[in-house]
Design a protein around this motif. Structure first.
Motif, PDB file in Angstrom:
ATOM      1  N   THR A  61       0.830  -1.406  -0.435  1.00 56.01           N
ATOM      2  CA  THR A  61       0.242   0.176  -0.354  1.00 56.01           C
ATOM      3  C   THR A  61       1.223   1.612  -0.308  1.00 56.01           C
TER       4      THR A  61
ATOM      5  N   PRO B  93      -7.295   9.347   2.394  1.00 59.16           N
ATOM      6  CA  PRO B  93      -7.744   8.462   0.739  1.00 59.16           C
ATOM      7  C   PRO B  93      -8.853   8.421   0.336  1.00 59.16           C
TER       8      PRO B  93
ATOM      9  N   THR C 253      -9.831   3.951  -2.864  1.00 61.90           N
ATOM     10  CA  THR C 253      -8.604   2.824  -2.427  1.00 61.90           C
ATOM     11  C   THR C 253      -9.106   2.240  -1.243  1.00 61.90           C
TER      12      THR C 253
ATOM     13  N   ARG D 169     -10.770  -0.643  -3.153  1.00 64.61           N
ATOM     14  CA  ARG D 169      -9.637  -1.540  -3.681  1.00 64.61           C
ATOM     15  C   ARG D 169      -8.743  -2.853  -2.522  1.00 64.61           C
TER      16      ARG D 169
END
Length: 484
Positions: A73, A118, A122, A125
């Motif tokens: 990440t 974020p 994000t 995902r």
């Protein structure tokens, strides 16, 4: 020598000064000016105790040691993503696209140590990248956190009661695993039927899993019960268990007996069982029933006979309508309605019936998890994402239970321990207006002087900041142990 007695005997005059100025009430109306120039203001000041508890109990280390996430990440670390989703659910934003409302919330971003969250895609995902084993690993994180909470909150329960139940999550999309099965409120709709088990004394979620809409099989029930027994803290020596007729099967009874658990399970209607009820020796009941009996009965496929209890009610109500949902707990014959239980306990029938009726508290806990913790807010059509989000939501539910253990009164026992729901805890302890300040390299939080629960909040923070370990175990921060 001149002695002036008056000088030493007279009282000194009171100081003459302006009295305390009585403030006028704030008069707010349609013409009141407003602006958006306030800085570092938060509506979630109650997250400070949550962050303190997680830091003192080593939550970050547990997550990083237990979760096997291979995805690299960039926006935030793996731990920050997990903690961000858990805290968002705890605050009340159960869906991923709700995170945009707290994108720059100073308390949440301060705990996560980022300038801003974020975007929602994000988080989506990241959740999609987690494999199915993460759900099991999140249960392991909760198990180890529970042991630490019980040590520090001085919970010494040698006997606990486990309430196991299922719930129905109606699906309105094309989610994987949806089945058309038992769904009394939305007949014909696809649904999930997750299994959940709670500790009745502390209201904690001890174990569970997201399941498809089919009724669980005996092997699935047995595996669930074995995982629940393994998740209990080591100081628990005696286990009592209650379950409804959805768990009435040979495998469940064998799992209880193999672990030495004292159980009572509601039985389902079969023709052989009805014949045994009609041939039983009925007596006057001390309960609300018109009669009661007990007998030894061996269901078909079971290895031995067990003790069965039954309550009989004379039919007085009109026949059931065709659109009424089927009841698991009660089944009918032409003259009577029955409630039947299988148990290994030796108590009187009325005492065991009362004990089983307390299982209704699990229904309220499931409702709290569904409505307040967002358990039914499945974020995706993918099965793995929904399974992992299920455990994240229940972790947020357990945060409230653990804080209540630290926040209990000294000397409180299980009989007097009250449960504060997540919705009520948010109103009393979470939604606190506060200002985050920074001065000389230090960061602090200032709350309103009108907050009504200042004493309780200070007591909770003092206890949480006292948490310490000697390298192996955590020392209790409450003097009186919580016992049954």
């Amino acid at each position: 020598m001149v002695i002036n007695t008056k000088e030493h005997s007279d009282k000194r005059p009171a100081k003459q000064g302006a009295g305390e100025v009585i403030g006028e009430p704030n008069k707010i109306g349609a013409s009141t000016p407003y602006d958006f120039e306030g800085k570092n203001l938060t509506a979630y000041g109650g997250l400070l105790p949550v962050a303190t508890m997680l830091e003192k109990l080593g939550f970050q280390q547990l997550v990083e040691e237990t979760l096997t996430v291979k995805r690299v990440t960039r926006a935030m670390s793996m731990y920050q993503f997990v903690l961000g989703m858990v805290l968002a659910v705890y605050v009340g934003f159960s869906r991923l696209h709700h995170l945009r409302f707290v994108e720059r919330e100073p308390m949440l971003t301060g705990i996560l140590k980022v300038l801003r969250l974020p975007p929602q895609c994000t988080f989506w995902r990241f959740l999609a990248s987690l494999h199915l084993g993460i759900a099991r690993q999140l249960l392991e994180v909760q198990r180890r956190m529970r042991e630490r909470v019980w040590e520090t909150a001085h919970v010494q329960l040698a006997a606990v009661t486990l309430d196991t139940d299922t719930t129905v999550h109606t699906l309105f999309g094309q989610q994987m695993g949806g089945r058309k099965s038992y769904n009394p409120k939305n007949k014909g709709k696809k649904s999930y039927q997750p299994i959940l088990t709670f500790v009745a004394e502390t209201r904690e979620y001890i174990g569970g899993e997201l399941r498809n809409g089919d009724r669980p099989t005996g092997a699935q029930i047995a595996r669930h019960l074995q995982s629940v027994f393994a998740a209990l803290p080591p100081q628990v020596k005696t286990i009592y268990a209650r379950a409804d007729s959805g768990f009435y099967c040979r495998e469940a009874v064998e799992a209880y007996e193999a672990q030495g658990v004292h159980y009572i399970v509601s039985a389902r209607n079969t023709s052989r069982l009805v014949e045994a009820l009609q041939a039983a020796d009925w007596k006057r009941s001390r309960t609300d029933a018109d009669g009661q009996c007990e007998f030894r009965y061996q269901p078909e496929g079971w290895e031995k006979a067990h003790r069965f209890l039954a309550l009989r009610y004379v039919k007085k109500s009109p026949p059931k309508q065709a659109d009424e949902p089927e009841q698991y707990q009660l089944f009918d014959t032409p003259q009577y309605s029955y409630r039947v239980f299988v148990t290994d306990m030796k108590d009187r029938i009325d005492a065991l019936a009362w004990f089983y009726n307390q299982r209704a508290g699990a229904e309220n806990l499931i409702k709290e998890a569904n409505n307040d913790a967002g358990l039914a807010a499945h974020p995706s059509g993918r099965w793995m994402m929904n399974c992992n989000h299920f455990q994240l939501a229940m972790l947020a539910y357990n945060l409230n239970c653990w804080l209540m253990l630290f926040n209990r009164e000294e000397g409180a026992q299980v009989a007097t321990l009250k449960h504060t729901t997540l919705a009520t805890a948010r109103l009393r302890f979470l939604f606190l207006a506060a200002k985050i300040w920074r001065h000389a390299g230090r960061v602090g939080v200032s709350y309103s002087d009108h907050y009504a629960e200042q004493g309780i909040f200070r007591r909770l923070m003092d206890r949480l900041r006292m948490i310490a370990t000697d390298g192996q175990r955590f020392a209790p921060v409450l003097a009186t142990a919580l016992r049954e």
